[in-house]
Design an enzyme around this catalytic site. Structure first.
Site, PDB file in Angstrom:
ATOM      1  N   ALA A 177       0.861  -1.340  -0.085  1.00 29.97           N
ATOM      2  CA  ALA A 177       0.228   0.002   0.037  1.00 29.97           C
ATOM      3  C   ALA A 177       1.016   1.026   0.026  1.00 29.97           C
ATOM      4  O   ALA A 177       0.385   2.373  -0.669  1.00 29.97           O
ATOM      5  CB  ALA A 177      -0.870   0.069   1.062  1.00 29.97           C
ATOM      6  N   ARG A 178       2.151   1.212   0.792  1.00 28.45           N
ATOM      7  CA  ARG A 178       2.641   2.575   0.840  1.00 28.45           C
ATOM      8  C   ARG A 178       3.661   2.758  -0.218  1.00 28.45           C
ATOM      9  O   ARG A 178       4.387   3.920  -0.312  1.00 28.45           O
ATOM     10  CB  ARG A 178       3.563   2.495   2.012  1.00 28.45           C
ATOM     11  CG  ARG A 178       4.450   1.187   2.100  1.00 28.45           C
ATOM     12  CD  ARG A 178       5.140   1.058   3.528  1.00 28.45           C
ATOM     13  NE  ARG A 178       6.174  -0.129   3.643  1.00 28.45           N
ATOM     14  CZ  ARG A 178       6.652  -0.201   5.001  1.00 28.45           C
ATOM     15  NH1 ARG A 178       6.445   0.339   5.924  1.00 28.45           N
ATOM     16  NH2 ARG A 178       7.615  -1.262   5.082  1.00 28.45           N
ATOM     17  N   ARG A 252       3.587 -12.352   0.304  1.00 30.74           N
ATOM     18  CA  ARG A 252       4.005 -13.527   0.820  1.00 30.74           C
ATOM     19  C   ARG A 252       2.769 -14.273   0.941  1.00 30.74           C
ATOM     20  O   ARG A 252       2.965 -15.620   1.570  1.00 30.74           O
ATOM     21  CB  ARG A 252       4.294 -13.361   2.389  1.00 30.74           C
ATOM     22  CG  ARG A 252       5.410 -11.981   2.422  1.00 30.74           C
ATOM     23  CD  ARG A 252       6.852 -12.617   1.989  1.00 30.74           C
ATOM     24  NE  ARG A 252       7.837 -11.896   2.359  1.00 30.74           N
ATOM     25  CZ  ARG A 252       8.218 -10.678   1.688  1.00 30.74           C
ATOM     26  NH1 ARG A 252       7.470 -10.493   0.599  1.00 30.74           N
ATOM     27  NH2 ARG A 252       9.311  -9.832   2.129  1.00 30.74           N
ATOM     28  N   HIS A 304       7.151  -2.471  -7.762  1.00 30.29           N
ATOM     29  CA  HIS A 304       7.531  -2.231  -6.331  1.00 30.29           C
ATOM     30  C   HIS A 304       8.080  -1.016  -6.138  1.00 30.29           C
ATOM     31  O   HIS A 304       8.680  -0.325  -7.197  1.00 30.29           O
ATOM     32  CB  HIS A 304       7.875  -3.249  -5.610  1.00 30.29           C
ATOM     33  CG  HIS A 304       6.753  -4.664  -5.440  1.00 30.29           C
ATOM     34  ND1 HIS A 304       6.024  -4.707  -4.240  1.00 30.29           N
ATOM     35  CD2 HIS A 304       6.579  -5.512  -6.410  1.00 30.29           C
ATOM     36  CE1 HIS A 304       5.488  -6.109  -4.444  1.00 30.29           C
ATOM     37  NE2 HIS A 304       5.653  -6.584  -5.616  1.00 30.29           N
ATOM     38  N   SER A 305       8.201  -0.503  -5.127  1.00 30.88           N
ATOM     39  CA  SER A 305       9.427   0.392  -4.830  1.00 30.88           C
ATOM     40  C   SER A 305       9.730   0.000  -3.171  1.00 30.88           C
ATOM     41  O   SER A 305       9.066  -0.687  -2.531  1.00 30.88           O
ATOM     42  CB  SER A 305       8.870   1.934  -4.836  1.00 30.88           C
ATOM     43  OG  SER A 305       8.116   2.354  -3.715  1.00 30.88           O
ATOM     44  N   GLU A 378      11.811  -2.803  -8.619  1.00 28.38           N
ATOM     45  CA  GLU A 378      11.773  -1.939  -7.407  1.00 28.38           C
ATOM     46  C   GLU A 378      12.355  -0.643  -7.932  1.00 28.38           C
ATOM     47  O   GLU A 378      13.439  -0.414  -8.242  1.00 28.38           O
ATOM     48  CB  GLU A 378      12.811  -2.643  -6.345  1.00 28.38           C
ATOM     49  CG  GLU A 378      12.423  -4.053  -5.691  1.00 28.38           C
ATOM     50  CD  GLU A 378      11.311  -3.722  -4.826  1.00 28.38           C
ATOM     51  OE1 GLU A 378      11.074  -2.627  -4.358  1.00 28.38           O
ATOM     52  OE2 GLU A 378      10.990  -4.949  -4.148  1.00 28.38           O
TER      53      GLU A 378
END
Length: 417
Positions: A177-178, A252, A304-305, A378
């Site tokens: 979420a972040r 996960r 992602h990051s 990422e």
């Protein structure tokens, strides 16, 4: 006028994060050399409020690495004292988190509606998915592949010229979420694909010959929560029998070495793997869609990051995929292409050794389903801002990532199987 703009920016930041103020909070980067250092960090985490940014939890810290974590204001002195007393080398990445939280938003008064160079709330993204499909019917269609725990529709955009039995690439954003830059990229990708179709030879060929399944935000409930309640929320928002803790780590929760390594069975942990593989409605919806389209999906890309990395299987074990040499060569060439625009340097390699071991990831799962080209990106940065990448960097981040995705897609098109 300047004072008014400052007030507007502060008010925006406060409104976006449900009253969290972040004043005095810090983000540390600690050099971890051995098991003793890991034990010190573990002890700190058990006695103070530490929010791990990289890696995702204390269990994933490795010797000869660095760990980034956020500390509440009231614990910063204690943490610094412990680090100094034990002679751990560290630096403060962010000295006052409030300033960086406020600075992630452009200081200009925010226009209403959708913007490709700003972070958009979910309701804005949802409306955008409908609008972009309506405005581009020859290239985009919208479907619903499932619902979230809280009952929201999970939208998927199919991007490509209409055709029968076309090979496809699946790309998702917004797992955690972040990581706001992730959904921002999926929106940018769709816009750029449509904008350059018919103008740029490479994009035109890709959309003529491939379909792109783009999932703009998977973890919608969590994403909304980061706007309304807790900016650094990571997990889904599902509830668990016997625990008051909320959420599962969606990355996960896939059936790929599920919960064997780099994941937790404690519902209160950030890397909680869930009560079972695909227990989350969001991950089940994604997995079901891919299973149903498996014969056509030739690549899986998940965004992602942060870290500036391009990783590929495996993460759930210290083993290599059967086409590891090909994946390595493709990653090497892709990050070179990405760097050609703004000079942004990415590292690349198998997940377990390049970043950390982690079971239950979607990239490993997709690979084990037979999708030969499976990558996790990422995005920016490497820790200066972390999850708080300023809106001023959205354009450059998305431009370079678009180059990378085009490169992978062209390779896949030339190596269909």
């Amino acid at each position: 006028m300047l004072a008014l703009l400052v007030l507007v920016t502060v008010a925006l930041a406060s409104a976006h994060h449900g009253g969290e103020h972040f004043e005095g909070e810090k983000v540390f980067r600690v050099n971890v050399e051995d098991e003793n250092h890991i034990n010190i960090i573990r002890e700190l985490a058990s006695t103070t409020q530490i929010d791990f940014w990289k890696p995702d939890s204390v269990t994933q810290i490795k010797p000869h690495s660095t760990v980034d974590f956020r500390v509440k204001a009231e614990d910063t002195v204690t943490v610094e004292n412990v680090l100094k007393q034990n002679e751990l080398q560290y630096k403060v990445l962010i000295s006052n988190l409030r300033n960086v939280v406020e600075a992630q938003f452009d200081s200009r008064v925010r226009a209403t509606g959708h913007s490709y160079e700003k972070y958009n709330k979910w309701e804005t993204i949802e409306a955008w998915t409908q609008q972009v499909a309506t405005e581009n019917p020859a290239l985009i269609s919208r479907s619903v592949i499932g619902t979230t725990f809280e009952g929201r529709a999970i939208y998927l955009l199919k991007v490509g010229k209409a055709g029968q039995n076309k090979p496809a690439i699946f790309m998702d954003c917004g797992f955690h979420a972040r990581e706001w830059i992730s959904p921002a990229f999926c929106q940018w990708f769709v816009r750029e694909a449509v904008r350059t179709y018919g103008r740029e030879i490479q994009v035109t060929e890709l959309l003529d010959k491939l379909d792109f399944y783009v999932l703009p935000v998977l973890n919608i409930d969590g994403y909304i929560y980061t706007w309304t309640k807790s900016r650094f929320w990571r997990k889904t928002r599902s509830t668990h029998t016997g625990s008051s803790c909320i959420g599962t780590d969606p990355n996960r929760n896939f059936d790929a070495g599920w919960c064997e390594i780099g994941a937790s069975r404690n519902p209160c942990d950030e890397t909680y793997c869930g009560p079972a593989a695909e227990s989350e409605k969001e991950t089940k919806a994604l997995a079901d869609f891919i299973r149903n389209k498996l014969s056509s999906i030739k690549a899986y890309l998940t965004i992602h990051s942060y870290s500036q990395m391009m990783i590929y299987p495996y993460s759930y074990a210290y083993k290599l995929g059967e086409n590891n040499a090909e994946l390595n060569a493709l990653a090497k060439a892709t990050v070179k292409e990405l760097a050609s625009l703004h000079g942004t340097k990415y590292t690349y390699g198998p997940g377990a050794t390049t970043i950390y071991p982690a079971a239950g990831g979607s990239d490993d799962w997709a690979y084990d389903q037979g999708i030969r080209y499976s990558f996790t990106f990422e995005l920016r940065d490497t820790g200066r801002y972390g999850f708080l990448l300023p809106e001023s960097q959205i354009r450059a981040t998305c431009e370079e990532t678009f180059l990378a995705i085009k490169y992978v897609a062209s390779y896949v098109l030339e190596h269909l199987y």
